[in-house]
Design a protein around this motif. Structure first.
Motif, mmCIF file in Angstrom:
data_model
loop_
_atom_site.group_PDB
_atom_site.id
_atom_site.type_symbol
_atom_site.label_atom_id
_atom_site.label_comp_id
_atom_site.label_asym_id
_atom_site.label_seq_id
_atom_site.Cartn_x
_atom_site.Cartn_y
_atom_site.Cartn_z
ATOM 1 N N ASN C 150 37.708 38.535 54.227
ATOM 2 C CA ASN C 150 37.692 38.487 53.145
ATOM 3 C C ASN C 150 38.580 38.736 52.001
ATOM 4 N N SER C 151 38.691 40.586 51.914
ATOM 5 C CA SER C 151 40.225 41.171 51.341
ATOM 6 C C SER C 151 41.485 39.559 51.395
ATOM 7 N N LEU C 152 41.739 39.144 52.743
ATOM 8 C CA LEU C 152 43.029 38.325 52.108
ATOM 9 C C LEU C 152 42.399 37.385 51.509
ATOM 10 N N THR C 153 41.372 36.494 52.042
ATOM 11 C CA THR C 153 41.170 35.341 50.199
ATOM 12 C C THR C 153 41.625 36.149 49.184
ATOM 13 N N ALA C 154 40.872 37.616 49.073
ATOM 14 C CA ALA C 154 40.722 38.108 47.822
ATOM 15 C C ALA C 154 42.140 38.015 46.665
ATOM 16 N N ILE C 155 42.790 38.140 47.969
ATOM 17 C CA ILE C 155 44.669 38.744 47.631
ATOM 18 C C ILE C 155 45.314 37.473 46.807
ATOM 19 N N LYS C 156 44.839 36.255 47.830
ATOM 20 C CA LYS C 156 45.137 34.586 47.675
ATOM 21 C C LYS C 156 45.039 34.310 46.656
ATOM 22 N N GLN C 157 43.813 34.443 46.326
ATOM 23 C CA GLN C 157 43.111 34.304 45.202
ATOM 24 C C GLN C 157 43.114 34.352 43.830
ATOM 25 N N THR C 158 44.172 35.987 43.437
ATOM 26 C CA THR C 158 44.421 36.277 42.244
ATOM 27 C C THR C 158 45.767 35.350 41.872
ATOM 28 N N SER C 159 46.212 34.207 42.756
ATOM 29 C CA SER C 159 46.827 33.795 42.525
ATOM 30 C C SER C 159 46.710 32.659 41.143
ATOM 31 N N TYR C 160 44.736 32.304 41.294
ATOM 32 C CA TYR C 160 44.405 31.581 40.232
ATOM 33 C C TYR C 160 44.660 31.828 39.109
ATOM 34 N N VAL C 161 44.585 33.214 38.981
ATOM 35 C CA VAL C 161 44.475 33.727 37.131
ATOM 36 C C VAL C 161 45.267 32.992 36.549
ATOM 37 N N SER C 162 46.610 32.306 37.144
ATOM 38 C CA SER C 162 47.551 32.319 36.589
ATOM 39 C C SER C 162 47.040 30.911 36.061
ATOM 40 N N VAL C 163 46.688 30.563 36.377
ATOM 41 C CA VAL C 163 45.919 28.948 35.620
ATOM 42 C C VAL C 163 45.179 29.127 34.291
ATOM 43 N N VAL C 164 44.433 30.268 34.224
ATOM 44 C CA VAL C 164 43.760 31.295 33.278
ATOM 45 C C VAL C 164 44.620 31.671 32.012
ATOM 46 N N GLY C 165 45.724 32.144 32.284
ATOM 47 C CA GLY C 165 47.145 32.824 31.484
ATOM 48 C C GLY C 165 47.597 33.422 32.043
ATOM 49 N N VAL C 166 46.952 34.297 32.717
ATOM 50 C CA VAL C 166 47.403 35.555 33.159
ATOM 51 C C VAL C 166 48.555 35.762 33.289
ATOM 52 N N TRP C 167 49.665 36.584 33.741
ATOM 53 C CA TRP C 167 51.188 36.670 34.264
ATOM 54 C C TRP C 167 51.095 37.760 35.666
ATOM 55 N N GLU C 168 51.034 36.451 36.386
ATOM 56 C CA GLU C 168 51.538 37.296 37.622
ATOM 57 C C GLU C 168 52.650 36.715 38.754
ATOM 58 N N LEU C 169 52.570 36.714 39.924
ATOM 59 C CA LEU C 169 53.652 35.895 40.973
ATOM 60 C C LEU C 169 53.397 34.735 40.473
ATOM 61 N N THR C 170 52.436 33.700 40.884
ATOM 62 C CA THR C 170 52.452 32.461 40.441
ATOM 63 C C THR C 170 52.936 32.454 39.424
ATOM 64 N N TYR C 171 52.156 33.308 37.886
ATOM 65 C CA TYR C 171 52.720 32.372 37.317
ATOM 66 C C TYR C 171 54.388 32.442 36.397
ATOM 67 N N ALA C 172 54.577 33.592 37.457
ATOM 68 C CA ALA C 172 56.567 33.257 37.289
ATOM 69 C C ALA C 172 56.365 32.679 38.302
ATOM 70 N N ALA C 173 56.345 32.149 39.298
ATOM 71 C CA ALA C 173 57.312 31.396 39.834
ATOM 72 C C ALA C 173 57.475 29.899 38.915
ATOM 73 N N ARG C 174 56.112 29.263 38.559
ATOM 74 C CA ARG C 174 55.568 28.325 37.555
ATOM 75 C C ARG C 174 56.863 28.593 36.229
#
Lengths: 222, 259, 216
Positions: C150-174
């Motif tokens: 579950n923790s593994l899934t949660a870490i991957k899901q932090t990438s979804y915050v980029s869709v709402v405009g929060v800056w992190e790794l996935t946002y930076a990638a885009r």
């Protein structure tokens, strides 16, 4: 009370968009599910019985899919394929991304199912003269198939929820309807409440159906 | 020609040698009972006969044909093809301690499985054969039930019927009553006794010494991977020669003398 | 063809990775704690409490995380609070994770054989002792593999915050891809970063699964 009446009025206005968004969500799911199930069906024998190279390659694929976010996989497909001269629609990109990720998870579920069948069943099948292939087909796979129905069902519910990610590349699914309506219709919380309830109903019904199927299966095998 | 010939059978698990050169024959129609303490290798030996276990040395012949391995002209040991081994297994029926019925099929379908899927017999014939066998073991009324609903003794009798459905030349019994409640043992032994009287060649690995005396034509006592004593039941049970066999009989004396 | 673009932008992306890690740590710690409490409470309250908790778990597990985040994003202002996006979204993720953790914890506790509890009670043990000495140690062992997954899934899901405009790794990638158009290099490189973060956890979960199986 006022709030409730207001809410229902807003929902009535949003009804057409919600329906079309829901239709898109269902389409994405219906397209991705068979692809994922079949993709896993291809992966599993390669992973379990392929030569050492094939075993390693499929293993690497599965591990990579399981340890990277689905969102990035979808982005890779959507932004990457044009560089190769391919221009699939956003819908296709989303479906392919979702199918590829879930095929990896399903492949592990299939494999777990087969490995969970006791060696004693193999013994009994081989003792009556069945070759490995016959034993697999007549004794092992039927039992494994029944056992993995539950886990497959859970995985498919996760898949349905994951369809919401296609909104990130512009597909107007149920989630995207929400984002779009914010500007167009100046509503926020109300529409996302509606969207949340619709998803809840969808996963709830799916979950109930799957539980019924599981119970029928268990009754038969006891 | 003996039905089963075993010559210098050797098997090891990694460093541990569990079968140290077993040799014996079983003639057609003979009932051989193999006794021995746990760890003596008797079950392993039995499972080598139908190649459920691999063996590293020696040879086994079933009605004249070698199973598992043959020796080439150059004297080398060559493994037979899986299809050939599977074909030989059709002639050897095995009944297991843990029954190993197929839970996803009814009792009738379990018994039909061999004739239908292995021998390719037509469904109607296979069903008739299966029903006959179920009648023989006294379970025709359970034909359409799933194994989970049957008692241990009933499941084991189905296991025997399933093995008999292949019309094997030899039947192997691997401690088939050890997992049963005492009151269920009798029904299984009754079926086995009947089979013996009908002339089936049987190798029975068991603890049930009185059964050995009643039904066995010959007793083999194994310990630590080797045959320690061999002979007619009447003789060796009354006059055990080796200390280890005496010890074994004494431990099970309670069961033995009670009958 | 060398991944020049990736290498040039690596510092920027690694800053994003740092944010992802921070976000993951916060979500995991808060989410697991909250879920742990809810899960334990679920096994000791009466009918009403259990229904409430079941509803909580059912609702949160039945809605996509993206929708929950969007709900959170718009709920705060609607209720009159002005919070930064990352707080709203972070809270949403924490609550989402807690629902899954609660379900895992609850079913792990319930799966401890009741015969053991009966035995403990017949020895005169009090409820709290039973929980501490008998139930929790065994429930923990059962719960660890699914919690790790579950923790593994949660870490991957932090990438979804980029869709709402929060800056992190996935946002930076885009951002980098939109600027440089080097989709393959950047996205594959970023996926590799996620892989490096997640794979050890995945292996740990696998090892615990094997240990749990042996004990059973």
């Amino acid at each position: 009370m006022d709030f409730l009446v207001n809410l229902l009025a807003i929902w009535a206005r949003l009804y057409p968009s919600l329906v079309s968004g829901f239709a898109v969500t269902i389409s994405v799911a219906l397209a991705a599910i068979p692809l994922a199930l079949l993709g896993a069906l291809l992966l599993t024998p390669l992973r379990m019985w392929g030569g050492s190279i094939i075993h390693a390659v499929t293993g690497a694929y599965i591990e990579f899919m399981r340890n990277t976010p689905l969102l990035l996989q979808i982005y890779l497909i959507y932004f990457g394929l044009p560089l190769l001269g391919l221009y699939p629609s956003e819908f296709m990109c989303g479906v392919i991304g979702i199918a590829m990720q879930h095929a990896a998870f399903l492949a592990e579920i299939y494999r777990g199912g087969i490995e969970s069948i006791s060696q004693r069943q193999w013994d009994a099948a081989r003792a009556m003269g069945m070759t490995w292939a016959k034993a697999l087909r007549n004794v092992i796979l039927p039992q494994a198939g029944l056992r993995i129905l539950g886990p497959i069902g859970n995985q498919l519910i996760i898949l349905v929820k994951d369809t919401s990610l296609v909104s990130a590349i512009g597909v107007v699914d149920l989630t995207m309807v929400g984002k779009v309506s914010i500007e167009r219709l100046a509503v926020t919380l109300e529409i996302f409440l509606a969207i949340a309830l619709i998803y809840l109903a969808l996963t709830g019904v799916l979950g109930a159906v799957l539980r019924i199927i599981e119970r029928r299966v268990l009754e038969r095998i006891g | 020609m003996p039905m089963i010939e075993i010559r210098d059978l050797r098997k090891s698990y990694a460093e541990l040698e569990v079968l140290k050169g077993i040799s014996f024959d079983v003639e057609k129609g003979e009932v051989v009972v193999v006794l021995g303490p746990s760890g003596s290798g008797k079950s392993t030996m039995l499972r080598c006969i139908n190649l459920l276990e691999e063996f590293q040395g020696g040879g086994i012949r079933i009605d004249g044909e070698a199973i598992g391995y043959t020796t080439t002209e150059g004297g080398k040991r060559r493994r037979r093809k899986e299809a050939e081994n599977a074909k030989l297994r059709e002639q050897v029926g095995m009944v297991f301690q843990s029954f190993n019925l197929f839970p996803h099929r009814t009792v009738l379908q379990n018994v039909m499985m061999g004739p239908l899927k292995v021998k390719g017999i037509a469904r109607r014939e296979a069903e008739a054969l299966a029903r006959d066998l179920l009648k023989k073991v006294g379970l025709l009324d359970k034909a359409d039930q799933y194994p989970a609903r049957l008692s241990g003794g009933q499941q084991q009798r189905v296991g025997i019927a399933r093995a008999l459905a292949m019309q094997p030349k030899v039947m192997l019994f691997d401690e088939v009553t050890s997992a049963l409640d005492p009151e269920l043992v009798g029904e299984v032994l009754r079926v086995m006794r009947q089979l013996a009287q009908e002339g089936m060649t049987m190798i029975i690995v068991t603890h049930e010494i009185h059964f050995a005396r009643d039904v066995g034509d010959r007793i083999i006592f194994m310990d630590h991977g080797a045959i320690v004593e061999e002979g007619l039941p009447a003789n060796i049970l009354a006059n055990p020669k080796s200390d280890r066999f005496k010890q074994f009989l004494r431990r099970y004396q309670g069961d033995y003398l009670d009958t | 063809m060398t991944p020049n673009v990736l290498i040039n932008n690596l510092p920027y992306l690694l800053k994003g990775a740092l944010v992802t890690l921070e976000l993951s740590v916060v979500v995991l710690i808060a989410g697991n704690l909250l879920g742990l409490v809810i899960g334990i409470v679920a096994t000791s309250v009466g009918r009403i409490g259990q229904s409430l908790i079941t509803a909580y778990i059912f609702v949160l597990r039945g809605i996509p995380i993206l929708v929950i985040m969007l709900l959170g994003y718009y709920a705060f202002p609607a209720l009159g609070y002005r919070v930064p996006a990352y707080v709203a979204v972070g809270v949403a993720q924490i609550i989402y994770v807690s629902a899954f953790v609660a379900e895992i914890v609850r079913s792990a506790i319930l799966s401890v054989p009741s015969g053991q509890i009966a035995a403990a009670r017949s020895l005169g043990m009090r409820r709290f002792s039973i929980l501490k000495e008998i139930v929790l140690p065994q429930a923990t062992r059962i719960a660890i593999p699914p919690l790790l997954n579950n923790s593994l899934t949660a870490i991957k899901q932090t990438s979804y915050v980029s869709v709402v405009g929060v800056w992190e790794l996935t946002y930076a990638a885009r951002e980098v891809v939109e600027r440089t158009l080097a989709s393959f290099q950047i996205f594959l490189g970023v996926m590799a970063i996620y892989f490096i973060i997640c794979y050890p956890l995945s292996l740990l979960a696998r090892r615990w699964e094997r240990r749990a199986a042996v004990v059973q």
